[in-house]
Design a protein around this motif. Structure first.
Motif, PDB file in Angstrom:
ATOM      1  N   GLY A 158      17.401   3.061  -8.830  1.00  0.00           N
ATOM      2  CA  GLY A 158      16.395   3.232  -9.868  1.00  0.00           C
ATOM      3  C   GLY A 158      15.006   3.542  -9.347  1.00  0.00           C
ATOM      4  N   GLY A 159      14.819   3.465  -8.017  1.00  0.00           N
ATOM      5  CA  GLY A 159      13.538   3.842  -7.438  1.00  0.00           C
ATOM      6  C   GLY A 159      12.562   2.710  -7.224  1.00  0.00           C
ATOM      7  N   ALA A 160      12.951   1.479  -7.530  1.00  0.00           N
ATOM      8  CA  ALA A 160      12.051   0.358  -7.263  1.00  0.00           C
ATOM      9  C   ALA A 160      11.834   0.194  -5.762  1.00  0.00           C
ATOM     10  N   TYR A 161      12.905   0.415  -4.997  1.00  0.00           N
ATOM     11  CA  TYR A 161      12.813   0.454  -3.542  1.00  0.00           C
ATOM     12  C   TYR A 161      13.151   1.893  -3.131  1.00  0.00           C
ATOM     13  N   ARG A 162      12.191   2.604  -2.607  1.00  0.00           N
ATOM     14  CA  ARG A 162      12.356   4.024  -2.340  1.00  0.00           C
ATOM     15  C   ARG A 162      12.808   4.289  -0.900  1.00  0.00           C
ATOM     16  N   PRO A 163      13.429   5.464  -0.684  1.00  0.00           N
ATOM     17  CA  PRO A 163      13.832   5.818   0.691  1.00  0.00           C
ATOM     18  C   PRO A 163      12.676   5.695   1.670  1.00  0.00           C
ATOM     19  N   GLY A 164      12.961   5.080   2.808  1.00  0.00           N
ATOM     20  CA  GLY A 164      11.942   4.861   3.825  1.00  0.00           C
ATOM     21  C   GLY A 164      11.270   3.516   3.718  1.00  0.00           C
ATOM     22  N   GLU A 165      11.335   2.893   2.533  1.00  0.00           N
ATOM     23  CA  GLU A 165      10.706   1.581   2.363  1.00  0.00           C
ATOM     24  C   GLU A 165      11.606   0.483   2.924  1.00  0.00           C
ATOM     25  N   VAL A 166      10.973  -0.613   3.292  1.00  0.00           N
ATOM     26  CA  VAL A 166      11.699  -1.778   3.781  1.00  0.00           C
ATOM     27  C   VAL A 166      11.805  -2.789   2.644  1.00  0.00           C
ATOM     28  N   LEU A 167      12.993  -3.315   2.449  1.00  0.00           N
ATOM     29  CA  LEU A 167      13.187  -4.319   1.408  1.00  0.00           C
ATOM     30  C   LEU A 167      12.377  -5.576   1.734  1.00  0.00           C
ATOM     31  N   PRO A 168      12.096  -6.387   0.714  1.00  0.00           N
ATOM     32  CA  PRO A 168      11.446  -7.672   0.989  1.00  0.00           C
ATOM     33  C   PRO A 168      12.241  -8.448   2.036  1.00  0.00           C
ATOM     34  N   ARG A 169      11.558  -9.280   2.776  1.00  0.00           N
ATOM     35  CA  ARG A 169      12.226 -10.040   3.826  1.00  0.00           C
ATOM     36  C   ARG A 169      13.298 -10.943   3.229  1.00  0.00           C
ATOM     37  N   GLU A 170      14.212 -11.336   4.082  1.00  0.00           N
ATOM     38  CA  GLU A 170      15.372 -12.097   3.636  1.00  0.00           C
ATOM     39  C   GLU A 170      14.977 -13.333   2.843  1.00  0.00           C
ATOM     40  N   GLU A 171      13.997 -14.064   3.342  1.00  0.00           N
ATOM     41  CA  GLU A 171      13.599 -15.284   2.642  1.00  0.00           C
ATOM     42  C   GLU A 171      12.973 -14.977   1.280  1.00  0.00           C
ATOM     43  N   GLU A 172      12.289 -13.834   1.191  1.00  0.00           N
ATOM     44  CA  GLU A 172      11.713 -13.435  -0.099  1.00  0.00           C
ATOM     45  C   GLU A 172      12.807 -13.095  -1.101  1.00  0.00           C
ATOM     46  N   LEU A 173      13.829 -12.372  -0.636  1.00  0.00           N
ATOM     47  CA  LEU A 173      14.945 -12.037  -1.521  1.00  0.00           C
ATOM     48  C   LEU A 173      15.672 -13.295  -1.976  1.00  0.00           C
TER      49      LEU A 173
END
Length: 249
Positions: free
Chosen positions: A40-55
């Motif tokens: 859906g584009g909330a996390y775009r190509p090239g971006e890093v997901l929130p850190r594990e503890e944040e998720l």
């Protein structure tokens, strides 16, 4: 009572309480949420997901659930996990968009014109060739399967939406099977994903299927008559109707 998660209509996370299910339900839900946010584009190509503890905090799940979800997303080509970098969203070119599971994560296929156009273009490449080969190589049992699918489609219109969708899939699957080309037969899963996506985006599906019924019959008759050029042309006309219904070129 186990905690489960899904995606609301606005794309936000929502918690769903469900009986039982345990870790597997939570794991599946984390995959669905993250997959939906990537497609859906909330996390775009090239971006890093929130850190594990944040998720973990965001979703209210364990590190194990997040790590297992990342493994699934990695296997589908959506992300890449690197030490000291984190989980990075890969280029859309790497995503396995023809995987029905990946398509099921998409929160807004109807407005993804690039994907819908790509699906139609891919079908234009191989389905007319499959119809031509089916006219040349199809056996009596192959023809019976194509005809049975067509009859089921005809009988399902206009009251049984699920029935017509199943029959449409069976029709195209049977045409490809009748080509007796091992490579084309390997594309049946892609075809089913493409058709399933079409069903998801079409808000006037039954009307579209009614209009396309004659085109399906033309494909059937050309294959029956061993008219290879006619079968190719009829399948192209059928795909023209599909493209028109999805409003793509």
């Amino acid at each position: 009572m186990a905690s489960d998660f899904g995606v609301a209509e606005d794309g936000s996370l929502r918690r769903v309480e469900s009986e039982g299910g345990g870790g597997s339900r939570i794991h599946d839900s984390v995959v669905n949420v993250l997959g939906s946010r990537i497609l859906g584009g909330a996390y775009r190509p090239g971006e890093v997901l929130p850190r594990e503890e944040e998720l973990c905090a965001m979703l209210g799940v364990s590190r194990t659930s997040v790590r297992e979800a990342v493994k699934v997303l990695s296997a589908k080509g959506l992300v890449e996990a690197r030490r000291r970098v984190g989980v990075r969203v890969l280029s859309r070119d790497d995503w396995r968009l023809l995987d029905p599971v990946v398509l099921s994560w998409h929160p807004d296929i109807q407005n993804d014109s690039e994907l819908i156009s790509g699906l139609i273009e891919a079908r234009r490449i191989f389905e007319p060739a499959a119809a031509e080969l089916a006219a040349r190589r199809g056996t009596g049992s192959d023809l019976a399967a194509i005809e049975a699918a067509f009859n089921a489609m005809r009988d399902s219109i206009p009251n049984d939406l699920d029935g017509v969708c199943r029959a449409d899939l069976a029709f195209h699957r049977s045409v490809i099977a009748a080509s007796h080309n091992v490579v084309l037969k390997g594309l049946i899963g892609m075809l089913e994903a493409a058709l399933s996506a079409s069903f998801l985006v079409t808000n006037r599906l039954m009307e579209a299927q009614s209009r396309a019924l004659a085109a399906h019959q033309a494909v059937l008759e050309a294959i029956r008559m061993r008219d290879t050029a006619g079968a190719r042309a009829a399948m192209n006309r059928l795909l023209d109707i599909a493209a028109d219904d999805l409003q793509v070129a």
